[in-house]
Scaffold this motif. Structure first.
Motif, PDB file in Angstrom:
ATOM      1  N   VAL A 133     -55.009 -77.343  61.351  1.00 17.41           N
ATOM      2  CA  VAL A 133     -55.210 -77.499  62.798  1.00 17.41           C
ATOM      3  C   VAL A 133     -55.273 -76.156  63.197  1.00 17.41           C
ATOM      4  O   VAL A 133     -54.434 -74.956  63.047  1.00 17.41           O
ATOM      5  N   LEU A 134     -56.562 -75.613  63.716  1.00 15.00           N
ATOM      6  CA  LEU A 134     -57.013 -74.378  64.373  1.00 15.00           C
ATOM      7  C   LEU A 134     -56.913 -74.395  65.924  1.00 15.00           C
ATOM      8  O   LEU A 134     -57.648 -74.834  66.457  1.00 15.00           O
ATOM      9  N   THR A 135     -55.612 -73.884  66.367  1.00 15.44           N
ATOM     10  CA  THR A 135     -55.207 -73.984  67.686  1.00 15.44           C
ATOM     11  C   THR A 135     -55.198 -72.573  68.554  1.00 15.44           C
ATOM     12  O   THR A 135     -55.080 -71.861  67.811  1.00 15.44           O
ATOM     13  N   GLU A 149     -58.807 -74.985  47.915  1.00 12.51           N
ATOM     14  CA  GLU A 149     -59.256 -76.424  48.024  1.00 12.51           C
ATOM     15  C   GLU A 149     -59.940 -76.780  49.500  1.00 12.51           C
ATOM     16  O   GLU A 149     -59.557 -76.030  50.465  1.00 12.51           O
ATOM     17  N   PRO A 150     -60.656 -77.674  49.461  1.00  9.24           N
ATOM     18  CA  PRO A 150     -61.375 -78.040  50.774  1.00  9.24           C
ATOM     19  C   PRO A 150     -60.132 -78.706  51.553  1.00  9.24           C
ATOM     20  O   PRO A 150     -59.249 -79.625  50.837  1.00  9.24           O
ATOM     21  N   ILE A 151     -60.125 -78.457  52.724  1.00  7.48           N
ATOM     22  CA  ILE A 151     -58.866 -78.757  53.567  1.00  7.48           C
ATOM     23  C   ILE A 151     -59.617 -79.322  54.821  1.00  7.48           C
ATOM     24  O   ILE A 151     -60.366 -78.900  55.646  1.00  7.48           O
ATOM     25  N   ARG A 152     -59.047 -80.459  55.380  1.00  6.90           N
ATOM     26  CA  ARG A 152     -59.681 -81.387  56.502  1.00  6.90           C
ATOM     27  C   ARG A 152     -59.118 -80.496  57.632  1.00  6.90           C
ATOM     28  O   ARG A 152     -58.050 -80.403  57.738  1.00  6.90           O
ATOM     29  N   THR A 153     -60.090 -80.296  58.458  1.00  7.38           N
ATOM     30  CA  THR A 153     -59.760 -79.101  59.445  1.00  7.38           C
ATOM     31  C   THR A 153     -60.134 -79.557  60.881  1.00  7.38           C
ATOM     32  O   THR A 153     -61.183 -80.457  60.920  1.00  7.38           O
ATOM     33  N   PHE A 154     -59.427 -79.360  61.723  1.00  7.32           N
ATOM     34  CA  PHE A 154     -59.416 -79.653  63.114  1.00  7.32           C
ATOM     35  C   PHE A 154     -59.433 -78.325  64.205  1.00  7.32           C
ATOM     36  O   PHE A 154     -58.478 -77.692  63.904  1.00  7.32           O
ATOM     37  N   ILE A 155     -60.520 -78.372  65.132  1.00 10.14           N
ATOM     38  CA  ILE A 155     -60.201 -76.982  66.156  1.00 10.14           C
ATOM     39  C   ILE A 155     -59.951 -77.719  67.220  1.00 10.14           C
ATOM     40  O   ILE A 155     -60.452 -78.563  67.897  1.00 10.14           O
ATOM     41  N   ASP A 156     -58.908 -76.947  67.889  1.00 13.71           N
ATOM     42  CA  ASP A 156     -58.602 -77.035  69.280  1.00 13.71           C
ATOM     43  C   ASP A 156     -59.599 -76.728  70.369  1.00 13.71           C
ATOM     44  O   ASP A 156     -60.406 -75.688  70.123  1.00 13.71           O
ATOM     45  N   LEU A 166     -66.848 -69.897  64.265  1.00 12.62           N
ATOM     46  CA  LEU A 166     -65.635 -70.480  63.741  1.00 12.62           C
ATOM     47  C   LEU A 166     -66.099 -71.943  63.437  1.00 12.62           C
ATOM     48  O   LEU A 166     -65.746 -72.449  62.290  1.00 12.62           O
ATOM     49  N   ARG A 167     -66.831 -72.590  64.225  1.00 17.86           N
ATOM     50  CA  ARG A 167     -67.477 -73.686  63.890  1.00 17.86           C
ATOM     51  C   ARG A 167     -68.276 -73.666  62.596  1.00 17.86           C
ATOM     52  O   ARG A 167     -68.022 -74.736  61.508  1.00 17.86           O
ATOM     53  N   LYS A 168     -68.919 -72.610  62.521  1.00 17.32           N
ATOM     54  CA  LYS A 168     -69.836 -72.750  61.045  1.00 17.32           C
ATOM     55  C   LYS A 168     -68.947 -72.475  59.974  1.00 17.32           C
ATOM     56  O   LYS A 168     -69.124 -73.342  58.806  1.00 17.32           O
ATOM     57  N   ILE A 169     -68.053 -71.654  59.813  1.00 19.39           N
ATOM     58  CA  ILE A 169     -67.244 -71.301  58.640  1.00 19.39           C
ATOM     59  C   ILE A 169     -66.002 -72.651  58.519  1.00 19.39           C
ATOM     60  O   ILE A 169     -65.799 -72.697  57.356  1.00 19.39           O
ATOM     61  N   THR A 170     -66.023 -73.400  59.216  1.00 19.66           N
ATOM     62  CA  THR A 170     -65.196 -74.487  59.082  1.00 19.66           C
ATOM     63  C   THR A 170     -65.937 -75.689  58.939  1.00 19.66           C
ATOM     64  O   THR A 170     -65.435 -77.011  58.761  1.00 19.66           O
ATOM     65  N   GLU A 171     -67.221 -75.604  58.571  1.00 21.42           N
ATOM     66  CA  GLU A 171     -68.310 -76.521  58.106  1.00 21.42           C
ATOM     67  C   GLU A 171     -68.150 -78.008  59.133  1.00 21.42           C
ATOM     68  O   GLU A 171     -67.863 -78.923  58.371  1.00 21.42           O
ATOM     69  N   GLY A 172     -68.225 -77.592  60.296  1.00 23.71           N
ATOM     70  CA  GLY A 172     -68.310 -78.993  60.929  1.00 23.71           C
ATOM     71  C   GLY A 172     -66.935 -79.707  61.291  1.00 23.71           C
ATOM     72  O   GLY A 172     -66.808 -80.712  61.846  1.00 23.71           O
ATOM     73  N   ALA A 173     -65.820 -78.866  61.271  1.00 23.77           N
ATOM     74  CA  ALA A 173     -64.592 -79.354  61.727  1.00 23.77           C
ATOM     75  C   ALA A 173     -64.635 -80.141  63.027  1.00 23.77           C
ATOM     76  O   ALA A 173     -65.412 -79.616  63.923  1.00 23.77           O
ATOM     77  N   ALA A 174     -63.958 -81.301  63.254  1.00 23.11           N
ATOM     78  CA  ALA A 174     -63.796 -81.966  64.524  1.00 23.11           C
ATOM     79  C   ALA A 174     -63.200 -80.832  65.559  1.00 23.11           C
ATOM     80  O   ALA A 174     -62.202 -80.322  65.365  1.00 23.11           O
ATOM     81  N   VAL A 175     -63.831 -80.853  66.888  1.00 20.41           N
ATOM     82  CA  VAL A 175     -63.213 -80.228  67.861  1.00 20.41           C
ATOM     83  C   VAL A 175     -62.626 -81.321  68.763  1.00 20.41           C
ATOM     84  O   VAL A 175     -63.242 -82.208  69.278  1.00 20.41           O
ATOM     85  N   ILE A 176     -61.121 -81.272  69.068  1.00 20.97           N
ATOM     86  CA  ILE A 176     -60.399 -82.195  69.458  1.00 20.97           C
ATOM     87  C   ILE A 176     -59.236 -81.622  70.518  1.00 20.97           C
ATOM     88  O   ILE A 176     -59.114 -80.377  70.344  1.00 20.97           O
ATOM     89  N   ALA A 177     -58.836 -82.365  71.169  1.00 21.63           N
ATOM     90  CA  ALA A 177     -57.596 -82.077  72.178  1.00 21.63           C
ATOM     91  C   ALA A 177     -56.380 -82.152  71.370  1.00 21.63           C
ATOM     92  O   ALA A 177     -56.136 -83.359  70.740  1.00 21.63           O
ATOM     93  N   VAL A 178     -55.542 -80.955  71.058  1.00 19.04           N
ATOM     94  CA  VAL A 178     -54.555 -81.143  70.018  1.00 19.04           C
ATOM     95  C   VAL A 178     -53.337 -81.064  70.910  1.00 19.04           C
ATOM     96  O   VAL A 178     -52.146 -80.919  70.360  1.00 19.04           O
ATOM     97  N   HIS A 179     -53.349 -80.842  72.211  1.00 16.62           N
ATOM     98  CA  HIS A 179     -51.922 -80.748  72.858  1.00 16.62           C
ATOM     99  C   HIS A 179     -51.983 -81.738  74.094  1.00 16.62           C
ATOM    100  O   HIS A 179     -53.070 -82.190  74.301  1.00 16.62           O
ATOM    101  N   SER A 180     -50.719 -81.810  74.605  1.00 16.80           N
ATOM    102  CA  SER A 180     -50.737 -82.947  75.845  1.00 16.80           C
ATOM    103  C   SER A 180     -50.267 -81.914  77.285  1.00 16.80           C
ATOM    104  O   SER A 180     -50.341 -80.765  77.059  1.00 16.80           O
TER     105      SER A 180
END
Length: 159
Positions: free
Chosen positions: A64-66, A111-118, A145-159
């Motif tokens: 998680v890239l927050t 290794e490839p890692i499933r990634t999410f961006i805040d 950042l989106r390019k190097i994480t190869e399309g990682a989902a951008v999500i809300a990661v905080h409340s």
């Protein structure tokens, strides 16, 4: 300036993506988001905090890239990931990413890692990320950042 092996690994990964980013190793620590912001002279929210979690069923790493100003809501993340999660310990992080906690970059993992961006990071033109050691960083645009994480989902990661 000669980079340490871990920082060079990040620079090489950035080069493979065709990025114009330059990894710099600083005399001051950038281990925490606040230290990094103070050192590079940006807002805390512009620091890309790299947090590694572990899927408790799959055993897979989740990155998680927050924003440095945010805390990850693990319940929200669990819903997005689709399995229970836990914080990864130092050995798991090093084994699965190739980097130590405090220097985990968004790119160059073993290794490839499933990634999410805040989604809050997307409010900035430029952000700063760790580059393999507790005192190495690089500046990049959020589109890069989106390019190097190869399309990682951008999500809300905080409340």
């Amino acid at each position: 300036m000669k980079l340490s092996p871990s920082a060079m690994k990040v620079q090489e990964a950035l080069n493979r993506f065709g990025m114009d980013c330059q990894v710099v190793e600083l005399p001051q620590s950038t281990r925490t988001a606040q230290e990094a912001a103070n050192t590079v002279g940006c807002e805390l929210a512009q620091i890309v905090k790299s947090l590694v979690f572990k899927g408790l069923q799959s055993g897979n790493p989740i990155l998680v890239l927050t924003s440095g100003a945010n805390r990850v809501n693990e319940n929200l993340l669990r819903e997005v990931v689709g399995e229970p999660i836990g914080k990864a310990d130092a050995d798991f992080v090093r084994e699965r990413t190739g980097f130590a906690i405090g220097g985990v970059p968004p790119v160059g993992h073993s290794e490839p890692i499933r990634t999410f961006i805040d989604e809050d990071l997307m409010a900035f033109d430029e952000v700063w990320a760790a580059a393999g050691t507790p005192n190495a960083v690089f500046r990049l645009t959020t589109s890069d950042l989106r390019k190097i994480t190869e399309g990682a989902a951008v999500i809300a990661v905080h409340s």
